[in-house]
Structure formats: C-alpha cells, structure tokens
Design a protein around this motif. Structure first.
Motif, PDB file in Angstrom:
ATOM      1  N   ASN A 319       1.023  -1.204   0.021  1.00  0.00           N
ATOM      2  CA  ASN A 319      -0.135   0.163  -0.112  1.00  0.00           C
ATOM      3  C   ASN A 319       0.768   1.067   0.171  1.00  0.00           C
ATOM      4  O   ASN A 319       1.796   1.290   0.929  1.00  0.00           O
ATOM      5  CB  ASN A 319      -0.872  -0.077   1.210  1.00  0.00           C
ATOM      6  N   TYR A 320       0.853   1.891  -1.016  1.00  0.00           N
ATOM      7  CA  TYR A 320       1.584   3.190  -1.202  1.00  0.00           C
ATOM      8  C   TYR A 320       1.588   4.422  -0.164  1.00  0.00           C
ATOM      9  O   TYR A 320       2.151   5.195  -0.173  1.00  0.00           O
ATOM     10  CB  TYR A 320       1.696   3.708  -2.679  1.00  0.00           C
ATOM     11  N   THR A 321       0.649   4.100   0.600  1.00  0.00           N
ATOM     12  CA  THR A 321       0.681   5.188   1.756  1.00  0.00           C
ATOM     13  C   THR A 321       1.160   4.645   3.154  1.00  0.00           C
ATOM     14  O   THR A 321       1.344   5.337   4.050  1.00  0.00           O
ATOM     15  CB  THR A 321      -1.053   5.482   2.037  1.00  0.00           C
ATOM     16  N   THR A 350       6.314   8.063   3.410  1.00  0.00           N
ATOM     17  CA  THR A 350       5.813   7.159   2.610  1.00  0.00           C
ATOM     18  C   THR A 350       6.680   7.036   1.423  1.00  0.00           C
ATOM     19  O   THR A 350       7.783   7.912   1.234  1.00  0.00           O
ATOM     20  CB  THR A 350       4.315   7.599   2.171  1.00  0.00           C
ATOM     21  N   THR A 352       6.618   8.013  -1.568  1.00  0.00           N
ATOM     22  CA  THR A 352       6.659   9.387  -2.291  1.00  0.00           C
ATOM     23  C   THR A 352       7.422  10.294  -1.372  1.00  0.00           C
ATOM     24  O   THR A 352       7.300  11.723  -1.565  1.00  0.00           O
ATOM     25  CB  THR A 352       5.130   9.871  -2.607  1.00  0.00           C
ATOM     26  N   ASN A 354       6.586  11.556   1.550  1.00  0.00           N
ATOM     27  CA  ASN A 354       5.551  12.576   2.253  1.00  0.00           C
ATOM     28  C   ASN A 354       5.319  12.055   3.847  1.00  0.00           C
ATOM     29  O   ASN A 354       5.279  11.010   4.256  1.00  0.00           O
ATOM     30  CB  ASN A 354       4.108  12.405   1.584  1.00  0.00           C
ATOM     31  N   THR A 356       4.035  11.622   7.412  1.00  0.00           N
ATOM     32  CA  THR A 356       2.640  10.821   7.964  1.00  0.00           C
ATOM     33  C   THR A 356       2.625  10.748   9.224  1.00  0.00           C
ATOM     34  O   THR A 356       3.517  10.241  10.023  1.00  0.00           O
ATOM     35  CB  THR A 356       2.390   9.572   7.370  1.00  0.00           C
ATOM     36  N   ASP A 372      -4.911   8.123  11.929  1.00  0.00           N
ATOM     37  CA  ASP A 372      -4.200   9.129  11.088  1.00  0.00           C
ATOM     38  C   ASP A 372      -4.337  10.522  12.110  1.00  0.00           C
ATOM     39  O   ASP A 372      -5.032  11.636  11.428  1.00  0.00           O
ATOM     40  CB  ASP A 372      -4.518   9.269   9.557  1.00  0.00           C
TER      41      ASP A 372
END
Length: 507
Positions: A319-321, A350, A352, A354, A356, A372
């Motif tokens: 899962n890319y998140t 993540t 990318t 970013n 979290t 979250d």
C-alpha cells in the motif's frame, strides 16, 4: 456504641472472614493467633466530605486490618493534600469508650478527642498516625487501632526524567548515526562514524534504579554472504549499511539490511551477520520470531516477512500510503479477540517521501492503517508503557497500559510533545502536562525508546498477619540518542519513570 456509630454484631466466623476481605494483601497463612474482637470491631472507616480539602474526600477507600489493628488508605491522597483538619466517620460495635489520641511533636500539645460526644471534631493527621481506643459496651475488652491517612510523597502521575541518571552512549568514536534495540534484558546499539566504522555496544540497565553501564568491549561485526564455514566473513563499510533497519526479535536474533537490499541475520548478538534473503527495500518491524518489511519482486512491491525457521513469505501487495522510512519502533500487544499478537508502528515517510502521522497495525496476517491523528512527522519514539492516573471520584491511582510517543521531526524541527493512546493506537491525545518532557531534555527525533522492568525492594520487615510487601515491579523508560535540529546525533541516554511506581505500595 453511642452517637455517631452504627451497630454491628457479627458471629466470630463471619468476623474472621471479614478480616480476609478487608486486608490489603492476601496472606499465605495466619502468622498470629486469632484475637477476640468482641465488642471492639471496626467495620467501616471514611473521611467526611470537605471540598476545601479535596473534592470527593468521602469516597476515599480505607482498608481495615483487624488482626494488625490498622486502618489506612492503600492509595495515597494526591501530593500536597492538607491533613491537619479532617473529620472522620467510624462504624463499629457498640462501645462505652471511643477516643482518638493525636500525638504531636514540637510546641503543639497532644490532644484526645471523645468521638462519642464529638463525632464531627477535626482530627490532625499531619503528624502521622493517630490512635483509636475502643472499650466494649460491657467494659470487658478494649482495643487500639492505628489510623493512617497516606499522602503521596510526590506527584504520582508525573513522568520523571532524572538528570543524574543520564549518561553518554558507548560506541564508535564520533557517532554519525546509531540505533538502539532491546535484546532480551539488554540494550544493543549499532553505531557508525565518519570513517565508515561499524560498532555494536551493549548496555546493561541498573537493576533497581535508572541508568546502567556499558560493556567495555566494542563488537566489530563481520558480514558474510554464506555460512561462515563456506565464505570468509568480512567487514563492510558503514556507508553500505542501513543503520535505521537494525532490528531485534524476541528470540534474540538481530537483523539489518544493506543498501543493496540484502537481509542479514545474526544469532551471536551481532558478532557475525549472515545473508539470509535479498530484495528488501526496508525492514519495518519485528514480529514474534520474524522480521517484517517491504520487498521488491521484479518491480512489484510486497509486504513480506522472514523467519529463521521457515524462510521468507509474501503477506500482501504494498500500500503506497504505508511508511517506508522513519517509522517508530513497533509496540506489541495482545487482545482477547485474537489468538495472535498485534504490533503497531507510528509516523514516518511514505514511498513518495511524504511525512505521515498515521498508525499502522499488523495482526499476523495483514497490515492496516488504524488511525491518522498525530502530526505528520518521521522519527517518533514510541513504546508500550504503564502510566498512573488518578481517579478524581475515588482518589485512587490506577495503572493503565498505553502507547506513549514523543519526538518526531516536523518541518525539519524535532518536537518534544508527548502523545498517549489508551486503545493501542486507534485514538491519540496529547499527554497531560505531568507527562510532557522537561525543559532540560533536548528535542530530538529518531531516538530509541525502550522499557526495562525492574524489581524494587525494601529492607527486612517484621512479620504481620498480612504478609508484608518487600518487592514490587517498576517499569523504567530509556531514551537512547536521537538527532537534533541540525541532524547531528546526540550520543546520550536518559532514563525516566512514573513517580508512582518508585514508591513502596502502601500496606
């Protein structure tokens, strides 16, 4: 007994059972002969309501030890509670005499309060225990009780970091990067320096206090791509090793990956690392005897695991998140709804890049994001811990198992905020002021937060009807290292503990 007392006439057998139910701790057997309490048995004791002293003061629970002749509150009143003017409510057998003797020191005189005629008169407990003297209605028996109102010697709920118990970490000279993991009853630090050296050092926590000692022998690990009897182990450069991936399992295995995705395992506490798998992009967390991470299968990313007993296995598609770097250490816990333990990780970056603030959990079969709620950031220090919280209705201090997290790099600035989750990562809230990090501790991210359980002791205690408490458990937090606002490694450790756990339980 007269005015202010309730009448209780209990058979001897029931009275004996009452002793067992009101004692603070269970006993393995009677250590004294049963006493005749006829006519002088106290069945209930409380403080009368007084909001000027404390809200809900009349709800404080007092234990009655009939054999030892003691009345006391096992959960101390909050730190700073005034005890010089407290009215009491006593229920006992009908008595001809009920007197409270207050012994003072200094210039103030001792006093005697006739409870039969003055049940609302204030009692001064500020000088220590007072004595309750009872004489039965027929005058044939009498009994003394020691009444103690316990007050916490310090703020029970607070998390205290002792400046005298901090110290310098041991490892390679001029640490550039480091990570510390818990390996059974030790802390193990892998550190690197500017010269590309790799060293592993071992920390032994003190047995009854914070702090500890470092083993003086620095381990210089060897790496091999096969079994030691086939390929000669060699040293590798620190530039080739992913320090953040350094991980320990419950079985005592150490894992690390290199920058080429090779997964290495050590079974000798870090002296030798043997290649066990390839294609690993990150090591996320330990799980039982295994290690979890993300692996590249020919361009397809998969959640995966590796066990020394069964090898590698695929879990599910990536899962890319999900965070790839900068996550907190994993906290493990169990629930009654599942036969497998679960783990939680927090924060990170993540794929990318970013940041979290999400919490992810693994239940043995799959990963899922469960919240979250925290500020986005990498390098959170997180651990399962037991805090103390005061119930303001009963004024008892209760233990609560929580996840505690702090630190984290946010917009290139490390934070000192402490966050608490009381449901293992599903919901988070900022900790009370008593749990926040003190001003004298540095703000860092990427620190290692470990917990070591210790057994505190007191000296020999004279035997009583109820077996005395001489040992009790006390969990200590240890914070190792971390990176400051300039990304420089802070090579020091701190130890902290909730004040409540360091005080001998009242008995």
């Amino acid at each position: 007994m007269k005015k202010g007392f309730q009448l209780y006439f209990l058979p001897a057998l029931v009275a004996g059972l009452g002793v067992a139910s009101t004692a603070c701790n269970s006993s393995e057997g009677w250590e004294t002969e049963p006493q005749n309490l006829a006519g002088t048995e106290v069945s209930a004791f409380s403080l009368k309501a007084n909001s000027n002293v404390l809200n809900n003061l009349d709800s404080v629970f007092f234990s009655i030890d009939l054999i030892g002749g003691r009345i006391f509150n096992a959960s101390p009143l909050p730190y700073g509670t005034k005890t010089d003017s407290l009215a009491v409510a006593i229920s006992a057998d009908a008595c001809s005499v009920a007197e409270i003797y207050v012994t003072r020191t200094g210039e103030k005189q001792d006093t005697v309060i006739n409870y039969l005629t003055s049940p609302d008169e204030f009692v001064d407990f500020s000088y220590g225990p007072v004595r309750l003297h009872l004489v039965s209605a027929d005058g044939s028996s009498e009994r003394d009780y020691q009444i103690t109102v316990n007050v916490a010697p310090e703020v029970s709920d607070s998390l205290y970091w002792d400046k005298l118990q901090r110290g310098q970490m041991y490892g390679v000279d001029n640490m550039l990067r480091a990570k510390t993991v818990k390996l059974q009853d030790r802390a193990v630090t892998l550190s690197t320096d500017h010269r590309r050296e790799i060293g592993i050092s071992v920390f032994v926590p003190a047995s009854t206090t914070g702090g500890g000692t470092w083993d003086t022998e620095l381990i210089l690990p060897l790496f091999t791509k096969g079994t030691p009897d086939v390929n000669t182990p060699v040293r590798v450069s620190a530039r080739d090793i992913d320090v953040e991936s350094f991980t320990a399992t419950d079985e005592g295995f150490l894992y690390i990956r290199d920058n080429n995705g090779n997964l290495y395992m050590s079974t000798d506490r870090g002296a030798t690392f043997v290649l066990v798998d390839t294609g690993w992009l990150t090591i996320t967390a330990p799980y039982r005897d295994s290690v979890l991470g993300v692996k590249d299968f020919g361009g397809n990313l998969k959640f995966t695991g590796y066990s020394p007993h069964s090898g590698g296995w695929e879990i599910s598609d990536y899962n890319y998140t999900f965070p790839m770097r900068g996550t907190s250490a994993a906290a493990a816990f169990s629930t009654k709804w599942t036969d497998r333990p679960q783990i939680v990780i927090l924060g990170g970056n993540t794929s990318t890049n970013n940041p979290t603030g999400a919490a992810w959990a693994f239940d043995g079969t799959k990963w899922a994001m469960i919240s979250d709620q925290l500020p986005a950031g990498d390098g959170y220090a997180m651990s399962k811990y037991v805090i103390a919280e005061t119930d303001t209705m009963t004024w008892t201090v209760k233990s609560r198992e929580v996840l505690i997290a702090f630190g984290g790099m946010r917009n290139s600035v490390p934070s000192k905020e402490v966050w608490i989750s009381r449901d293992m990562g599903v919901n988070w809230q900022k900790g009370s002021s008593l749990l926040q990090l003190p001003d004298y501790m540095p703000a860092v991210s990427g620190a290692s937060l470990l917990v070591f359980d210790k057994t505190l002791e007191v000296g020999r205690v004279a035997p009583r009807a109820v077996k005395p408490i001489t040992q009790w458990d006390c969990p200590y937090l240890y914070l190792f290292g971390g990176y400051d606002v300039n990304e420089s490694y802070s090579a020091e450790y701190w130890s902290g503990v909730v004040n409540h756990w360091t005080v001998k339980p009242v008995q």
